[in-house]
Design an enzyme around this catalytic site. Sequence first.
Site, mmCIF file in Angstrom:
data_model
loop_
_atom_site.group_PDB
_atom_site.id
_atom_site.type_symbol
_atom_site.label_atom_id
_atom_site.label_comp_id
_atom_site.label_asym_id
_atom_site.label_seq_id
_atom_site.Cartn_x
_atom_site.Cartn_y
_atom_site.Cartn_z
ATOM 1 N N CYS A 277 28.193 35.615 44.668
ATOM 2 C CA CYS A 277 29.029 36.753 45.068
ATOM 3 C C CYS A 277 29.955 36.438 46.238
ATOM 4 C CB CYS A 277 28.143 37.947 45.395
ATOM 5 S SG CYS A 277 27.003 38.292 44.062
ATOM 6 N N PHE B 11 23.868 35.936 46.933
ATOM 7 C CA PHE B 11 22.511 35.519 46.577
ATOM 8 C C PHE B 11 22.359 34.043 46.950
ATOM 9 C CE2 PHE B 11 21.100 38.480 42.852
ATOM 10 C CZ PHE B 11 20.835 39.473 43.764
ATOM 11 N N GLU C 33 23.286 44.225 56.141
ATOM 12 C CA GLU C 33 24.675 44.059 56.573
ATOM 13 C C GLU C 33 24.986 44.979 57.758
ATOM 14 O OE1 GLU C 33 27.619 44.649 53.499
ATOM 15 O OE2 GLU C 33 29.195 43.754 54.734
ATOM 16 N N HIS D 251 30.511 43.762 52.452
ATOM 17 C CA HIS D 251 29.999 43.286 51.173
ATOM 18 C C HIS D 251 29.449 44.506 50.423
ATOM 19 C CE1 HIS D 251 28.922 40.377 48.240
ATOM 20 N NE2 HIS D 251 27.642 40.647 48.305
ATOM 21 N N LYS E 12 33.470 48.457 46.615
ATOM 22 C CA LYS E 12 32.697 48.266 45.378
ATOM 23 C C LYS E 12 32.333 49.605 44.762
ATOM 24 C CE LYS E 12 30.578 43.717 46.212
ATOM 25 N NZ LYS E 12 31.031 43.369 47.570
ATOM 26 N N HIS F 74 31.139 45.700 41.470
ATOM 27 C CA HIS F 74 30.915 44.382 42.066
ATOM 28 C C HIS F 74 31.460 43.321 41.114
ATOM 29 C CE1 HIS F 74 29.342 41.014 44.078
ATOM 30 N NE2 HIS F 74 28.193 41.499 44.492
#
Lengths: 88, 403
Positions: free
Chosen positions: B162, B390, B305, B294, B326, B331
């Site tokens: 990502c 990830f 975050e 994010h 998002k 996403h």
Amino acid sequence: MTASVQDRIIAIIAEQAVLDPEQVLPGSSLEDLGIDSLGLVESIFAIEEAFDITVPFNANDPQQSEFDISSVAAIARAVEKLIADQKG
Amino acid sequence: MRRVVITGAGTINALGHTVSETFEAFREGRCGIGELNIRDVERLSIRIGGQVLDYDPEAHFNRQQIALYDRFTQFTLLAARQAIEQSGLNFDGTLGYDSGVVLGTAAGGTTTWDENYRAVYEEGKNRVHPFVVPKLMNSAAASHVSMEWNLRGPAFTVSTACASSNHAMGQAFQMVRSGMCKAMVTGGSEAMLCFGGIKAWEGLRVMSRDACRPFSANRNGMVQGEGAGVFVFEDYDHARARGAEMLAEVIGFAMSSDASDIVMPSQQGAERAITGALRDARLNPEDVGYINAHGTGTAANDKTESAAVAHAFGHHADRLMMSSTKSMHGHLIGGTGAVELLACIMALKDGVIAPTIGYEEHDPECALDVVPNVAREAKVDVCLSNAFAFGGLNAVIALRRAA
């Protein structure tokens, strides 16, 4: 005689936790057994495969899912109910 | 070191087929997520996504091109065309040797894999189309962009889940800043809204069945999107000499690795990327007005975050704005950082902050100003764009309003 749902759940969880089935007690929680979030998702998958059921579980909020994972015995009861609902 | 500016931007995503359509959706807080319309959707338990709608490949590409272009390559080429046209650059001469392309994608030609696995496994066919390999490879889009526009310098694809697009744009930035290249075409793309692409994500149990609600206490997971964002990063002096319009200046970039877990995020890793980007751009925390988060809408990402930003910015965390777009476009996995950079450009250029839509309940663990539900007018000089992938691969870009 086929193994009970609880015995099969214990076998699945024991394998995931790398323990002997005797070490997995009905009252044990998954945290007690050292199963982390990834291990939990894998256990749910193994249960679905073993019983051919769909478990309603969202890793974003395991406690709020309709599926009770508070102990090994609770999981067994929840699986019995899912089997009855989905295969009855 | 050279200064680096953005002189072109292009996109296609669930909110629109152009940058201006996407900006309009950002301003309106419009949601591009809806019921998926794909083959075998009835066998999926997750049935929503940010799909690119009203898209006909044949309106843009001929039959031979379609045989070679996976959906992720098509999206890339359409976005690249917009960006390069806006920049006004022509790479046919010597500039082509001093320019290149670095793109991000996590999964590359997923649709091609999906369709051909069906053919050989489900339908039992023993023959596939001759172009399956050149169509599905992760680097196909970068190659086609290089061929289409004669980009003969560095050309490659970055794949860091990502964070792919942010890592790619970071490479492009560093190449222009170091003087290695005059201009770089950069960004990323993803097109995994096909049966196998969604089924794989479903397995992880982190997807929402109803909506992406970043930072909201009742958030219940992420929603996939698709599309591309592509930019032209250009040497400032080169752009200035030709009188090019500058959309924003790229002023800093940092990456870090959590080195800890393949899916769970780390506050420290994220924080090190944020503070690294501030240092690289020679910024004080107080300089930053907006962060494009994010913000995946998962329980784990959003609280981690928020904690990382709160700790990195100290008191200033309560004064800056941070939103996750998002919630609108979904996403885009490896393409997400590229589409999200648009929200930073809009903030700097137009003074409008894209909102976090779907926000319903305050979460004390995400207690920042997430610009809930409605876009906001605000003068912003500096933005950050976060990407935390990830596997703990983090990449943060810093932009400044073009002077």
